[in-house]
Design an enzyme around this catalytic site. Structure first.
Site, PDB file in Angstrom:
ATOM      1  N   ASP A  36      40.334  83.204  24.419  1.00  0.00           N
ATOM      2  CA  ASP A  36      39.166  81.827  24.355  1.00  0.00           C
ATOM      3  C   ASP A  36      39.828  80.915  23.665  1.00  0.00           C
ATOM      4  OD1 ASP A  36      37.750  83.216  26.464  1.00  0.00           O
ATOM      5  OD2 ASP A  36      35.880  83.360  25.303  1.00  0.00           O
ATOM      6  N   ASP A 279      41.419  33.699  41.909  1.00  0.00           N
ATOM      7  CA  ASP A 279      42.088  34.956  42.170  1.00  0.00           C
ATOM      8  C   ASP A 279      41.347  35.858  42.463  1.00  0.00           C
ATOM      9  OD1 ASP A 279      44.934  35.598  42.078  1.00  0.00           O
ATOM     10  OD2 ASP A 279      43.997  37.237  41.045  1.00  0.00           O
ATOM     11  N   GLY A 414      45.002  39.264  43.614  1.00  0.00           N
ATOM     12  CA  GLY A 414      44.779  38.160  44.683  1.00  0.00           C
ATOM     13  C   GLY A 414      46.069  37.396  45.178  1.00  0.00           C
ATOM     14  N   LEU A 415      46.656  36.910  43.868  1.00  0.00           N
ATOM     15  CA  LEU A 415      47.671  35.844  44.393  1.00  0.00           C
ATOM     16  C   LEU A 415      48.668  36.615  45.233  1.00  0.00           C
ATOM     17  CD1 LEU A 415      48.544  33.264  44.003  1.00  0.00           C
ATOM     18  CD2 LEU A 415      49.697  33.767  41.870  1.00  0.00           C
TER      19      LEU A 415
END
Lengths: 512, 435
Positions: A36, A279, A414-415
C-alpha cells in the site's frame, strides 16, 4: 463486483493521505499490508513533493494474520509518535485491514499516545478517494475547532479558504490567485486549510467571519459543520471563469458587509478581449465534450458556452455525490448528463458526441489522443504534467487567461485555419504533399499504397467513387470529421452506398 | 571457463528488520508480465486500492488498453460468498465480450481476496470448464501479505509450470528452460549465443504466447534468469527438471558465468565457448570503460526493491569499482543468491526486510554518493541534496547480457553525470562557453 481497467479515484485512505500530506504537524498511521506504500509515489513523483507524505504503514504480513496484527499496529503507532512527534495523529485502516477489524481507534486510545488522536472510519468497499479526503478534513476540523467558542468581536471581512489539497488540480496556484484577489478587494484571508495548515490553525477557523469553499468536493462537509456549529456562513461560488470570478468577489464582499464596488484585479482579464477578437470567430460553435470532477466540469461548461462561444456536446462527472448539479446543468445545455466512473463508458460517450475538443481528466486526454481529437485537462485525477513549473492557476482572472490558452491552443488557431481554407486547392498545399520546405524528406506515395487504398474503398463500398472524390475536396483538416458525420448520417438514415447527394445532405444536417 | 565464484568465507552480516516496508506488492509484476505474454489477460480480484496501485505504478502505459484489470470487490460482495463467484463470472463474461482475442485468463489473488479466503483456484477451475477449449483460466496470488513486487512473477511462473504439458517422450521435453521474464532484445541475444554454442531445445519461460509453454520433465535442465524465482524453482524441480546453479547474467562477469554454466552442463568445449563469447565480452568491457570513471570508488547504498540488489551490488563492485554501503533486499532466496553474496566483499551489510525509517537514518548517516531506491523515496532524497537512482528501472529496462552491460552501468552513472552537469550549469556565473 465492478470491472475496472483505470479508475478516476483511489480508495478513501488515499483521500485521507492527501489531507495529511497537505497539512503540517499531522501524521497518519495507516493499518495496511505491504504494497500500500505505492501511494507515496503519487506525492513524491506526480507532485514532486520534497518530502514523503507523513504516513506510517503498519505493513502486516500473512504470518501476522494469526492474531498479532493488532500488535503490529500498536508498535507502528508508538514508533510513529516517538519519531514524528505530530500535533495530531490520524489513525485508520486500508481495505485489507478493514476486513481484519482490528479497531485502530480503540488500540490507539489504549496506547494513550499523548497527542490528539483523530480516528478515521474509511469504508473502502463503499466509498472513494474524494469522499475520504472530505471526511478526513471534516474529522480534523471537528476535532480542533469543536471545543472552541466564537470570539465576540469578529472582523466582518475576515474569511478562511477551505478545500485546497495535495494532488488537487492546480490548487497551489489557485490559492495564491484567490488570496491575492480577495485581499485586493478588501477581504482579510485568515486560515487556508488543509493545504499548508497546522492543527492549531484549524482551531482558529471559528475566529473568521465566514468560510470560502473553494473546492466543495473536499470542504463542503467541514464547511456545513462549521456553519451549523459556529454559525459561520459559507461562500460556495467557485471563481473559475471571468463571470464567476466577478460574481465570487461580489458575493464575498456582500458576505463581508462591504459596499458594491468595481472589482479590483479585473484589468488582468485577457480572456474577454481574446474571445472577442476576430481570430476567435473560428471558435464559434466548436463542439466540446466536458468530463471531470463536478466543480471543474460545471465551470468548464459555463466558460465554454458563455465565454468562448463553444457548443457543449457532452457533460459529465465521475463523482456520483455531486451528480445532481451536473444533471441540472446538462439539461440547460440540452445534453444527456453522463454520471459514471467507468472510463469505457466515457469513451463511448465521447465517440458518440463527436466533439472537436475534449476537456477532461488525464483519462479523457488519453481517450482523445486515441481518437485524435484535441484535448485539454481541466480536473483531477492528476498527472505529473498537471503540476507545471510556471504559475498557472485555474481560478481568478489569471486563471481565466490560463484557461483560454490551454483550451484554445490545442485547436487550430483561427488565422491558421483561415489560411488553410484559402489555399486548400494550391498544388503543394494539401495533405498529399508534405510542407514544401520539407520536400526532400517527404515520402512519396507509391503506386502500391495507392492501389491498396483503392482496394480498401472498393472492398467496403460504403462510398461511391464519386462521393469519395467529392470528399477529397473537403479541406484535409476537417475531412475526417466530414467522413464521420456523413457515415453517421448514412447509418442513421439507412443510406447505402454514400453518394455525393448524401455527402451534402449530411453537411446540411450537421450545419450550424 | 572456470566458474568465477566459489562459496565465500564467513557470510556477511545480515540486518533483519521488520517495520514499514516501502516496496510494491506482487501484483505489480503484472506490469511486465502482461506485456510479455501477448495473448494473456490478468484479472486481479481485489479492491479499489489494487486498481489504483496498478494505474499509479503503470501510469505511462495508459496509452494502450492494458491487458490487465481489476474486479473490484464491493460491500455487497463481501456480504455473501456464493454471490461473489456469480459476480466474478459476470465480470469475466463482460471482459471476454470486450476482448475475445484473449487465450489465457489469469485470476490474480490480492490481499483482500486472500483475507476473505476467496477460493480463486476453484473459480479458475469452474471458468476453465465453462470457457474451454478457447480459453485457459489459471490463478495465482500476488497479494502484498504474501509477496513483494517480483515474487508475483515467481508465483505466476510456478502456476504456469504446474500447468505445463508433461513430456510424452524424451524428445518432447525442453532440453533447456530459461526461467524469468527477460526483455525480448535480451532473449534474442541469448538465443543467438546459445545457438552458436550448439545448445538444442532452448525455451524461455514465460513464452511470448500462452500456448508455447514447453513440456518439462526429467530431461529438462533449467537456469534462472532472475533471482526471485524460489517457487518456480520448486515447481520445476517437482517436474524432475534440474537446476543449473550459477550467478545471474548481469555484467560481463555475470553473463560469462551464466553462459559458462550452461555450456558446462551441455558439454560445450572451452574453445567453442571462447570463440562464441570473445567478441561480445570485449564489447561489454569496452562499453564499461566509458562509465567506470563515474562509478569507481563511489559509495552506493541499495534499498530493497526487486531482489536484484545482491546481483547489482556484485556488478557494481567487481565491474565498476564502486563500493557498497548496504545491500537491501525485500526477501533473500539464500540458495539462489548464494553465489552472488559470496562474491561481495567481506563485511558488506546485507539487509532483508525493512524498517524504512531506520534504513533512511542509516543511509543519511553513511552519506553515500548514490542511493538506489524506490519512487516513493527518490525525490525526498534528492531534495536533501543526495543523488538517487530509482530501482524500478532495473526490472523494466534491458540490463542483462553482454550488449546491455554498458547500459546497466549507465543507469548508475547517469544521476552522477547529471548532477555534475547541473552543479556546473545551474551555478550561474560562467555559463556554457562557446569555445
Amino acid at each position: 463486483m465492478q470491472l475496472s481497467m483505470w479508475t478516476y479515484e483511489g480508495p478513501p485512505h488515499v483521500g485521507a493521505m492527501r489531507i495529511a500530506a497537505s497539512m503540517e504537524e499531522v501524521h497518519f498511521v495507516l493499518h495496511a499490508p505491504q504494497g500500500d506504500t505505492y501511494a507515496d509515489l503519487l506525492f513524491t513523483m506526480i507532485e514532486r513533493r520534497k518530502s514523503r507524505p507523513p504516513v506510517t504503514y503498519t505493513t502486516f504480513q500473512a504470518r501476522d494474520l494469526g492474531g498479532s496484527t493488532a500488535d503490529v499496529f500498536k508498535s507502528a503507532c508508538q514508533d510513529a509518535v516517538e519519531r514524528f512527534k505530530p500535533a495530531a495523529l490520524l489513525v485508520g485502516a486500508s481495505c485489507t485491514a478493514e476486513l481484519l477489524q482490528d479497531d485502530p481507534a480503540g488500540l490507539t486510545r489504549a496506547l494513550a499516545p499523548g497527542v490528539p488522536v483523530v480516528p478515521l472510519d474509511l469504508p473502502s468497499y463503499q466509498k472513494k478517494e474524494t469522499w475520504g479526503a472530505a471526511e478526513t478534513f471534516y474529522r480534523l476540523v471537528r476535532a480542533f475547532a469543536g471545543g472552541r467558542t466564537r470570539p465576540q468581536d469578529i472582523a466582518p471581512n475576515s474569511c478562511n479558504i477551505l478545500g485546497p489539497t495535495a494532488l488537487g488540480f492546480r490548487n497551489r496556484d489557485d490559492v495564491r490567485e484567490v488570496s491575492k484577489l480577495l485581499e485586493a478587494n478588501g477581504l482579510d484571508v485568515r486560515v487556508v486549510a488543509p493545504l499548508g495548515a497546522r492543527p492549531a490553525d484549524l482551531a482558529r477557523l471559528p475566529e473568521a467571519a465566514f468560510n470560502i469553499v473553494l473546492y466543495p468536493e473536499i470542504a463542503e462537509t467541514a464547511a456545513r459543520w462549521l456553519e451549523k456549529t459556529h454559525g459561520m456562513p459559507c461562500l460556495t461560488s467557485v471563481p473559475i471563469g471571468v463571470a464567476a470570478t466577478r460574481r465570487f468577489i461580489a458575493d464575498a464582499r456582500a458576505l463581508a458587509g462591504l459596499p458594491e464596488a468595481p472589482v479590483r484585479g479585473a484589468d488582468e482579464d485577457r480572456l474577454t478581449w481574446y474571445s472577442r477578437s476576430v481570430d476567435s470567430t473560428y471558435l464559434t460553435g466548436k463542439r466540446v465534450f466536458i468530463f471531470g470532477d463536478a466543480t471543474h466540469a460545471l465551470a468548464a461548461a459555463r466558460i465554454a458556452s458563455d465565454e468562448l462561444g463553444f457548443k457543449v456536446c457532452g457533460l459529465g462527472t465521475y463523482m456520483r455525490e455531486f451528480a445532481r448539479d451536473v444533471r441540472a446543468a446538462a439539461r440547460d445545455y440540452g445534453v444527456e448528463p453522463l454520471i459514471s466512473d467507468d472510463h469505457l463508458e466515457v469513451e463511448d460517450a465521447i465517440i458518440e458526441a463527436r466533439p472537436e475538443l475534449v476537456l477532461g481528466t488525464q483519462m479523457e486526454r488519453h481517450i482523445a489522443k486515441r481518437l485524435r481529437v484535441p484535448c485539454a485537462v481541466i480536473s483531477a485525477p492528476v498527472h505529473v504534467q498537471d503540476f507545471p513549473a510556471r504559475y498557472s492557476p485555474q481560478m481568478g482572472f489569471e486563471g481565466a487567461n490560463v484557461i483560454f490558452d490551454s483550451w484554445v491552443h490545442p485547436l487550430m488557431m483561427g488565422l491558421e485555419e483561415h489560411l488553410l481554407s484559402m489555399f486548400r486547392d494550391d498544388f503543394e498545399f494539401n495533405d498529399a504533399v508534405g510542407a514544401s520546405h520539407l520536400t526532400a524528406n517527404t515520402p512519396v506515395a507509391t503506386e502500391a499504397t495507392r492501389e491498396a487504398t483503392a482496394a480498401v474503398v472498393l472492398a467496403d463500398r460504403l462510398w461511391t467513387s464519386d462521393a469519395e472524390q467529392e470528399l477529397k475536396k473537403v479541406p484535409f483538416f476537417v475531412r475526417g470529421k466530414a467522413r464521420r458525420n456523413t457515415e453517421h448520417f448514412a447509418a442513421e438514415n439507412g443510406i447505402h452506398p454514400i453518394t455525393v447527394e448524401t455527402l451534402y445532405d449530411a453537411k446540411a444536417h450537421f450545419a450550424r | 571457463m572456470t566458474r568465477p565464484f566459489t562459496a565465500g568465507c564467513a557470510s556477511p552480516p545480515t540486518i533483519r528488520q521488520r517495520g514499514q516496508h516501502e516496496v510494491f506488492c506482487g501484483l505489480t509484476s503484472i506490469i511486465w508480465l502482461h506485456r510479455k505474454i501477448q495473448d494473456a489477460f490478468f484479472l486481479i480480484v481485489g479492491s479499489r486500492t489494487c486498481a489504483h496501485l496498478m494505474q499509479s505504478a503503470a501510469g505511462v502505459m495508459i496509452f494502450s488498453e492494458p491487458r490487465f484489470a481489476t474486479a473490484i470487490m464491493e460491500e455487497r460482495d463481501l456480504a455473501g460468498m456464493a454471490d461473489m463467484h456469480d459476480e466474478l463470472d459476470r465480470v469475466v463474461d463482460k471482459l471476454l465480450a470486450r476482448r475475445p482475442d484473449i487465450k489465457m485468463l489469469v485470476l490474480v489473488g490480492s490481499c483482500p481476496s486472500e483475507v476473505i479466503k476467496f477460493d480463486l483456484p476453484k473459480a479458475a477451475e469452474r471458468l476453465n470448464r465453462q470457457h474451454a477449449p478457447g480459453l485457459r483460466v489459471m490463478s495465482y496470488s500476488g497479494s502484498g501479505i504474501e509477496t513483494t513486487f517480483t515474487q508475483g512473477e515467481d508465483n505466476f511462473l510456478a502456476a504456469l509450470i504446474g500447468e505445463a504439458p508433461s513430456a510424452g517422450s524424451e524428445d518432447e521435453a525442453a532440453r533447456l528452460v530459461i526461467a524469468g521474464c527477460l526483455p525480448e532484445v535480451v532473449e534474442d541475444q541469448f538465443s543467438r549465443l546459445l545457438r552458436d554454442l550448439g545448445i538444442p531445445g532452448v525455451h524461455f519461460l514465460p513464452a511470448r504466447s500462452s500456448s508455447a509453454t514447453p513440456a518439462i520433465g526429467p530431461q529438462t535442465k533449467f537456469i534462472l534468469a532472475q533471482p526471485w524465482l524460489g517457487a518456480a524453482t520448486a515447481a520445476l524441480e517437482a517436474r524432475g527438471a534440474t537446476r543449473i546453479d550459477t550467478i545471474f547474467p548481469l555484467g560481463e562477469q555475470g553473463t560469462t558465468a551464466w553462459l559458462g554454466a550452461i555450456a558446462t552442463a551441455f558439454d560445450v568445449t572451452e574453445a567453442r565457448f571462447e570463440e562464441v563469447t570473445q567478441a561480445p565480452r570485449q564489447r561489454a568491457r569496452a562499453a564499461l570503460r566509458h562509465y567506470r570513471p563515474w562509478l569507481e570508488g563511489r559509495r552506493i547504498f541499495l534499498f530493497p526493491d526487486s531482489q536484484l540488489e545482491p546481483s547489482l551490488a556484485r556488478f557494481l563492485v567487481n565491474e565498476t569499482g564502486a563500493e557498497i554501503v548496504e545491500v537491501g533486499s525485500p526477501y533473500l532466496h539464500r540458495d539462489l543468491s548464494a553465489g552472488e553474496i559470496a562474491m561481495l566483499p567481506p563485511g558488506v551489510p546485507i539487509s532483508e526486510g525493512q524498517d524504512v525509517d531506520m534504513q533512511i537514518d542509516r543511509c543519511r548517516a553513511a552519506e553515500p554518493d548514490l542511493i538506489v531506491c524506490g519512487m516513493g523515496l527518490a525525490n525526498p532524497f534528492e531534495a536533501e541534496g543526495r543523488l538517487s537512482k530509482w530501482s524500478i528501472e532495473f526490472v523494466f529496462s534491458p540490463i542483462q547480457g553482454y550488449e546491455q552491460t554498458g547500459d546497466l552501468a549507465e543507469l548508475f552513472a547517469r544521476p552522477l553525470r547529471r548532477s555534475a552537469m547541473l552543479t556546473q550549469g545551474l551555478a550561474g556565473g560562467e555559463g556554457v562557453s562557446c569555445n
